[in-house]
Design a protein around this motif. Sequence first.
Motif, mmCIF file in Angstrom:
data_model
loop_
_atom_site.group_PDB
_atom_site.id
_atom_site.type_symbol
_atom_site.label_atom_id
_atom_site.label_comp_id
_atom_site.label_asym_id
_atom_site.label_seq_id
_atom_site.Cartn_x
_atom_site.Cartn_y
_atom_site.Cartn_z
ATOM 1 N N ASN A 1 25.523 -21.710 31.327
ATOM 2 C CA ASN A 1 24.686 -20.561 30.938
ATOM 3 C C ASN A 1 24.645 -20.349 29.431
ATOM 4 O O ASN A 1 24.563 -19.222 28.957
ATOM 5 C CB ASN A 1 25.146 -19.277 31.632
ATOM 6 N N ASN A 2 24.708 -21.445 28.677
ATOM 7 C CA ASN A 2 24.672 -21.323 27.228
ATOM 8 C C ASN A 2 23.228 -21.260 26.743
ATOM 9 O O ASN A 2 22.422 -22.127 27.099
ATOM 10 C CB ASN A 2 25.401 -22.513 26.594
ATOM 11 N N ALA B 1 22.914 -33.273 27.299
ATOM 12 C CA ALA B 1 23.562 -32.161 26.603
ATOM 13 C C ALA B 1 22.920 -30.833 26.992
ATOM 14 O O ALA B 1 23.616 -29.837 27.215
ATOM 15 C CB ALA B 1 23.501 -32.367 25.093
ATOM 16 N N GLN B 2 21.600 -30.812 27.105
ATOM 17 C CA GLN B 2 20.905 -29.589 27.513
ATOM 18 C C GLN B 2 21.292 -29.177 28.928
ATOM 19 O O GLN B 2 21.543 -28.004 29.192
ATOM 20 C CB GLN B 2 19.389 -29.788 27.447
ATOM 21 N N ASP C 1 33.441 -17.482 25.820
ATOM 22 C CA ASP C 1 32.344 -16.960 26.621
ATOM 23 C C ASP C 1 31.208 -17.961 26.444
ATOM 24 O O ASP C 1 30.484 -17.925 25.449
ATOM 25 C CB ASP C 1 31.929 -15.570 26.135
ATOM 26 N N THR C 2 31.089 -18.893 27.379
ATOM 27 C CA THR C 2 30.106 -19.978 27.231
ATOM 28 C C THR C 2 28.665 -19.487 27.279
ATOM 29 O O THR C 2 27.761 -20.213 26.902
ATOM 30 C CB THR C 2 30.312 -21.047 28.325
ATOM 31 N N SER C 3 28.447 -18.261 27.727
ATOM 32 C CA SER C 3 27.083 -17.726 27.774
ATOM 33 C C SER C 3 26.708 -16.970 26.498
ATOM 34 O O SER C 3 25.589 -16.485 26.368
ATOM 35 C CB SER C 3 26.905 -16.815 28.986
ATOM 36 N N SER C 4 27.624 -16.917 25.544
ATOM 37 C CA SER C 4 27.360 -16.217 24.291
ATOM 38 C C SER C 4 26.475 -17.056 23.373
ATOM 39 O O SER C 4 26.609 -18.279 23.308
ATOM 40 C CB SER C 4 28.686 -15.917 23.579
ATOM 41 N N ASN C 5 25.602 -16.365 22.620
ATOM 42 C CA ASN C 5 24.786 -17.101 21.656
ATOM 43 C C ASN C 5 25.620 -17.550 20.457
ATOM 44 O O ASN C 5 25.156 -18.303 19.624
ATOM 45 C CB ASN C 5 23.589 -16.264 21.202
ATOM 46 N N LYS C 6 26.889 -17.115 20.377
ATOM 47 C CA LYS C 6 27.798 -17.545 19.317
ATOM 48 C C LYS C 6 28.576 -18.796 19.717
ATOM 49 O O LYS C 6 29.346 -19.325 18.925
ATOM 50 C CB LYS C 6 28.767 -16.421 18.960
ATOM 51 N N CYS C 7 28.400 -19.229 20.946
ATOM 52 C CA CYS C 7 29.083 -20.424 21.447
ATOM 53 C C CYS C 7 28.100 -21.591 21.429
ATOM 54 O O CYS C 7 26.986 -21.492 21.928
ATOM 55 C CB CYS C 7 29.580 -20.180 22.871
ATOM 56 N N LEU C 8 28.509 -22.685 20.842
ATOM 57 C CA LEU C 8 27.653 -23.866 20.759
ATOM 58 C C LEU C 8 28.397 -25.063 21.338
ATOM 59 O O LEU C 8 29.573 -25.273 21.047
ATOM 60 C CB LEU C 8 27.286 -24.148 19.301
#
Length: 135
Positions: free
Chosen positions: A130-131, A122-123, A88-95
């Motif tokens: 949606n990260n 990178a940003q 889930d690329t929009s999760s705050n647990k995904c970096l």
Amino acid sequence: MIPAYIQQYGICSPLGCDTDKSFMQVINGKHGFVKKLIGSGKTPEILGALDKATVEELAPLYPSEKYSFFEKMCLQAVQSAVKLSDLDTSSNKCLFLLSTTKGNIRSLSESSVPQQSLFESAQRIASDFNNPNRP
């Protein structure tokens, strides 16, 4: 310390923009090196040359008005990694971790996008997925 895990990875290289294909090219003795004259030099330099047509296949998804050539390469690598996972690329647990061997990414730009640093690219890439985290 919070444990971290690598869920997936991607590559965009002179051997292809797919990890398995790139690896098989190496196994089969292929390389992406070419000899090219740089500037006014008389001796060709040996460089890794990426097939621009491979990256430009994403033109409808990632137009040159918005993304540099370097960013398109990265987006293609991320896109293939995301397809192979349940991230889930929009999760705050995904970096997102962006790593490159290109020392001068500005020289890769042939678009109308202003020259950017690796951090800025990178940003932009992370925000495209949606990260919420800073790369």
